[in-house]
Design a protein around this motif. Sequence first.
Motif, PDB file in Angstrom:
ATOM      1  N   SER A 126       2.800   0.986   3.731  1.00  0.00           N
ATOM      2  CA  SER A 126       2.890   0.270   4.642  1.00  0.00           C
ATOM      3  C   SER A 126       2.370  -0.995   2.918  1.00  0.00           C
ATOM      4  O   SER A 126       2.942  -1.220   2.225  1.00  0.00           O
ATOM      5  CB  SER A 126       1.500   0.185   4.906  1.00  0.00           C
ATOM      6  OG  SER A 126       0.339  -0.247   4.535  1.00  0.00           O
TER       7      SER A 126
ATOM      8  N   LEU B 285       1.192  -0.899  -0.046  1.00  0.00           N
ATOM      9  CA  LEU B 285      -0.603   0.283   0.217  1.00  0.00           C
ATOM     10  C   LEU B 285       1.194   0.911  -0.180  1.00  0.00           C
ATOM     11  O   LEU B 285       1.575   1.544   0.414  1.00  0.00           O
ATOM     12  CB  LEU B 285      -1.000   0.064   0.830  1.00  0.00           C
ATOM     13  CG  LEU B 285      -1.831  -1.698   1.073  1.00  0.00           C
ATOM     14  CD1 LEU B 285      -1.289  -2.478   2.264  1.00  0.00           C
ATOM     15  CD2 LEU B 285      -3.354  -1.006   2.667  1.00  0.00           C
TER      16      LEU B 285
ATOM     17  N   ASN C 143       0.541   4.813   1.955  1.00  0.00           N
ATOM     18  CA  ASN C 143       1.136   5.018   3.392  1.00  0.00           C
ATOM     19  C   ASN C 143       2.477   4.050   3.304  1.00  0.00           C
ATOM     20  O   ASN C 143       2.668   3.852   4.261  1.00  0.00           O
ATOM     21  CB  ASN C 143       0.246   5.196   4.238  1.00  0.00           C
ATOM     22  CG  ASN C 143      -0.279   3.513   4.561  1.00  0.00           C
ATOM     23  OD1 ASN C 143       0.323   2.897   3.503  1.00  0.00           O
ATOM     24  ND2 ASN C 143      -1.584   3.845   4.941  1.00  0.00           N
TER      25      ASN C 143
END
Length: 504
Positions: A179, A174, A177
């Motif tokens: 992550s 992801l 952000n």
Amino acid sequence: MRFSTVSLAALTVASPALASPVSRGDTESERANAVKQAFQIAWDGYYAHAFPHDQLHPVDNGYDDNYDGWGASAVDAISTAAIMGNQQVVDQILNYIPTIDFKYSNETTISLFETTIRYLGGLLAGYDLLSGPAANLVSDKSKVHALLSQAQVLADTLSYAFETPSGVPYNNLLINNRSNDGSTTNGLATTGSLIIEWTHLADLTGNETYAQLAQKAESYLIHPQPSWAEPFPGLVGSTIDIATGEFTDNYVTWNGGDDSFYEYLIKFFVYDQSRFSEYRDVWLAAANSTLEHLLSHPAPKPELTFVNIWDNGTLISTSEHLTGFIGGNFLLAGSVLGRQDLIDAGLAFTDSWHATYNSTATKIGPEVFAWDEAGVPADQEAFYKEAGFYITSADYVLRPEVIESYYYAYRITGDTKYQDWAWDAFLAINSTCHVGSGYSGIQNVNIAGGDGFDNVQESFLFAEVLKYSYMIHAEDADWQTKADGLNKFVFNTEAHPFKIAGPA
Ligand SMILES: *[C@@H]1O[C@H](CO)[C@@H](O)[C@H](O)[C@H]1NC(C)=O
Ligand SMILES: *[C@@H]1O[C@H](CO)[C@@H](O)[C@H](O)[C@H]1NC(C)=O
Ligand SMILES: *[C@@H]1O[C@H](CO)[C@@H](O)[C@H](O)[C@H]1NC(C)=O
Ligand SMILES: *[C@@H]1O[C@H](CO)[C@@H](O)[C@H](O)[C@H]1NC(C)=O
Ligand SMILES: *[C@@H]1O[C@H](CO)[C@@H](O)[C@H](O)[C@H]1NC(C)=O
Ligand SMILES: *[C@@H]1O[C@H](CO)[C@@H](O)[C@H](O)[C@H]1NC(C)=O
Ligand SMILES: *[C@@H]1O[C@H](CO)[C@@H](O)[C@H](O)[C@H]1NC(C)=O
């Protein structure tokens, strides 16, 4: 060296090993032109109805953003457009690329592997071709430079994926952000098909970090632990623990999930023979083990040669369309290493995957097939006896691997039979998969007409199917694979050609 169909002067300096690719008449150039025409149909449909989304849905003129939402088809098409000399499409893509925001994706998770082979691969191959042998297609050089600077932005966005205790990356990211999806493992192909792209980016930019990240991850695959995860020399399990870099299984296959790990071992050596001989040695061990332990001949057609899965001592006679690249991979290795035994093995595989095409009603091979005598479905007994395999997933999603192997077989042997097979496959795909504004996957290769469409024009139709279908009939050129192994380019697993860094 560029061969011309009209220049006798060029013929006299042709190397003997490459003699036959020049013996083409009008038929072959008509074939190459027919593939260019199909490319234009697919592109026009995409550009009118789906651009700048990822893929066209040709049945209803819809689209998807399944590959990060950055225009996957456009980036995947650039190297094929350059090779075909399609200036208009090259322009359209070059105008678009600087506008992509590679720091942000609307998609929930993106795949490090898919993003690397399609986007990084497409950008770098576009850069190599349009600053090299296809430079005549571009007037504004700054647009070519943007290919490389955007590749750098993309890699800098993705590079946090490697920040794990071992250096084996997370695959599902992801990026907004920084992550990941929380996976504790990564797969063999998704971990092991990054080295060529990330090393080439390092070579082009001078930033060694890109190469170090991918090669650190790969180090766990070529020095596998624990030892039971390498049941035969060079053949390894399918899953790697991200925390430790250790394998968590010993399931061996050349099928999807593992395929391009093996593919890249020899291609990384081809990319730079002076730096990457260790990868050649691991590929040779894997190839030897495959020939010794995994080959399988269907009972009704013992002349065919497929590759078993090895599951902790049990052999499973199932293979895939994806695995059809194996012929081309052995042929490339054989030509570069001067090993006729590997060329012969590559041709045997290529012939066998040809049988998966010529046995079906559409003359297109199925997604998954098997040849275990014990599992033949009652309604396929006659088919199995005739064809030597039975179909376990009947769909076709515009995959390139079988045509890819025909390409290497033709370029390396010069036998025009492989051009004819590629032409048969192209005609079958061009007639069965054409629908609405482009081309679509089909539901059943063994029902005339394909029994319905999946309504997706995969981005690799542009990058791979139409590129190999075109190049097998096209003139010699710098990017073409050479029979004598003295290549100037090597193709990544998405068929994006990279300029070779080391001595041939
Ligand atoms: C992201 O999705 C939103 C909502 O679906 C859409 O409005 C926006 O244009 C998308 N952004 C990009 C860059 O695709
Ligand atoms: C080199 O690449 C790494 C990894 O993406 C990045 O963190 C670093 O900033 C880059 N260095 C330069 C000088 O661009
Ligand atoms: C990152 O964003 C995703 C999706 O918006 C969210 O589910 C996740 O919790 C976020 N992760 C972190 C570490 O912020
Ligand atoms: C492989 O099979 C042996 C028994 O033959 C078993 O002890 C072992 O746990 C199996 N290994 C894996 C990775 O499944
Ligand atoms: C595999 O390697 C061994 C040892 O070098 C050799 O004897 C054998 O012939 C090889 N097998 C094949 C199929 O190439
Ligand atoms: C189909 O392909 C196989 C393998 O190349 C070949 O042996 C066979 O003769 C072909 N059959 C037909 C009908 O062309
Ligand atoms: C390929 O398909 C297109 C679209 O149906 C058609 O116009 C073209 O003639 C076909 N090419 C060949 C060589 O059959």
